[in-house]
Design an enzyme around this catalytic site. Structure first.
Site, mmCIF file in Angstrom:
data_model
loop_
_atom_site.group_PDB
_atom_site.id
_atom_site.type_symbol
_atom_site.label_atom_id
_atom_site.label_comp_id
_atom_site.label_asym_id
_atom_site.label_seq_id
_atom_site.Cartn_x
_atom_site.Cartn_y
_atom_site.Cartn_z
ATOM 1 N N SER A 100 77.804 12.351 54.106
ATOM 2 C CA SER A 100 78.771 13.446 54.129
ATOM 3 C C SER A 100 78.155 14.831 54.063
ATOM 4 O O SER A 100 78.808 15.810 54.424
ATOM 5 C CB SER A 100 79.757 13.274 52.974
ATOM 6 O OG SER A 100 79.093 13.324 51.720
ATOM 7 N N HIS B 237 83.455 8.649 55.492
ATOM 8 C CA HIS B 237 83.385 9.714 56.498
ATOM 9 C C HIS B 237 83.210 9.169 57.913
ATOM 10 O O HIS B 237 83.068 9.943 58.859
ATOM 11 C CB HIS B 237 82.252 10.682 56.161
ATOM 12 C CG HIS B 237 82.531 11.520 54.956
ATOM 13 N ND1 HIS B 237 83.176 12.735 55.025
ATOM 14 C CD2 HIS B 237 82.289 11.300 53.642
ATOM 15 C CE1 HIS B 237 83.307 13.237 53.803
ATOM 16 N NE2 HIS B 237 82.766 12.383 52.951
ATOM 17 N N LYS C 29 90.717 11.124 53.810
ATOM 18 C CA LYS C 29 89.985 12.005 54.719
ATOM 19 C C LYS C 29 90.641 11.964 56.098
ATOM 20 O O LYS C 29 91.634 12.643 56.315
ATOM 21 C CB LYS C 29 88.507 11.633 54.721
ATOM 22 C CG LYS C 29 87.867 11.883 53.347
ATOM 23 C CD LYS C 29 86.416 11.560 53.292
ATOM 24 C CE LYS C 29 85.789 12.007 51.975
ATOM 25 N NZ LYS C 29 86.380 11.402 50.760
#
Length: 401
Positions: free
Chosen positions: A191, A219, A249
């Site tokens: 990340s 991610h 996310k």
């Protein structure tokens, strides 16, 4: 005895000294409350800013379709689940979400948790213990580090993305006779740097030495593999034991999950402590997450737009002369180095209308401070052009480019 207003002198001294030290070193983080939604543009203290610090990769956190499903769920189920999953906090929505997650990740089953951090705390410690060893990439996320510590297994760090080092340590750990089980664990996408784990090589080593494989794809899910993640990107869905991901996310809501074999998920449901002892995901979050998965499984439009925007910003920053490290994904760091200079750089961007938060130690190693840029599918070309113009101005002012 403590009376009203008593404060421990030792605690007060500890806090004063350490907070002052953090501020002097440029390591103190100031939290900026948003006045409204976390979209491509945000408002902080009355100022409109181009937002390059959100993990809302696909813009789904503000998507009307998700908001509608969340409202409907509140009307039908209420605002909270009311209990832990194993008592009577499992709603039919939770089962639907887990079935959809398994389809999304191409696994037999999945289990949902209250956060991605909870996932790693829960799943690692449910399977690994003091008789075992964990081979962990040195740049793995804090939640992986804490999950490994909680398991009490021997943690053996290998050099970041260094397959020769991993192979040597896997051989040593498995042939030493000291450990009952050995796991290798890695972020799918790192990340802070935006680079992708070398999963094909990791799987090859794991199969050679009978390692349990664990990929934290927080991610990567919604970003790689046409949205299905890093494991799918490499065609390894049937060769990874644990696929961990978040719902907070790219999915745009909150929560986390682990996907894998049915027997593994059954074990996590009876042995992972956050599942057993923490109230389950709210109905609204669960319904919104389900809608996000439906959108991703039926269209690659948002993922494709994310990559177009990511590539555009990356090329623009590189052309200006910024060090963007080894990024292979839309996550694009501008590595400044010195912590104080990084904080000043980020503040100057802020003053000129770009919100790109300074990331410094302990989130990244000392001396590698950076402004971390997270373009999303919701950004327009005009927004990105304006951001690049500000980056050019500040970079030249500070003699960084």
């Amino acid at each position: 005895m403590r009376g009203d207003g008593f404060v421990s002198e030792k605690l007060a001294t500890f806090l004063e000294q350490n907070i002052t030290e953090l501020k002097q070193k440029g390591l103190y983080n100031v939290i900026d409350p948003l006045q409204g939604a976390n979209g491509p543009m945000i408002t902080i203290a009355g100022q409109q800013l181009i937002n390059l610090s959100s993990n809302n990769y696909l813009g789904l956190a503000t998507d009307d379709r998700l908001k509608q499903k969340a409202k409907e769920a509140i009307d039908q189920y209420g605002v909270g689940a009311g209990a832990v999953r194993t008592i009577n906090g499992t709603l039919e929505l939770h089962i639907q979400l887990e079935e959809k997650l398994a389809q999304f990740k191409q696994t037999e089953a999945a289990i949902a948790y209250q956060s991605g951090f909870n996932c790693n705390m829960a799943a690692i410690s449910a399977v690994m213990d003091r008789h075992d060893a964990i081979l962990s990439d040195e740049l793995n996320h804090a939640s992986i580090i804490d999950g490994c510590r909680l398991s009490r297994a021997k943690v053996i760090r290998f050099n970041h993305a260094d397959m020769d080092d991993l192979r040597a340590k896997a051989k040593e750990a498995t042939q030493s006779g000291q450990y009952q089980k050995v796991m290798v664990i890695t972020d799918g996408v790192f990340s802070m740097d935006g680079n992708i784990a070398k999963l094909p090589e990791i799987v090859e080593i794991a199969e050679q030495y009978d390692l349990i494989t664990y990929v934290d794809d927080a991610h990567g899910s919604g970003v790689l593999g046409k949205g299905a993640g890093t494991v799918k990107h490499f065609g390894l869905s049937d060769r990874i034991d644990f696929q961990m991901g978040t719902l907070s996310k790219a999915i745009g809501v909150v929560g986390g999950y682990v996907a894998g074999k049915k027997q593994l998920i059954d074990w996590l449901k009876v042995r992972s402590r956050p599942f057993l002892f923490s109230t389950s995901l709210t109905p609204a979050d669960t319904a919104a997450s389900l809608e996000a998965l439906e959108i991703l499984m039926n269209s690659t439009e948002l993922v494709d737009q994310l990559w177009r925007n990511g590539d555009y910003l990356k090329q623009g920053l590189k052309k200006l002369g910024y060090d963007i490290g080894m990024s292979e994904t839309p996550i694009t760091p501008c590595i400044i180095g010195d912590e104080q200079q990084t904080q000043t750089f980020s503040q100057r961007l802020h003053e000129l209308g770009v919100y790109a938060k300074a990331i410094v130690f302990p989130t990244v190693p000392r001396g590698t401070g950076r402004a971390r840029n997270m373009p999303t599918a919701a950004h327009t070309k005009e927004m990105l052009d304006q951001a690049l113009s500000v980056y050019e101005q500040v970079g030249k002012e500070m003699s960084i480019i």
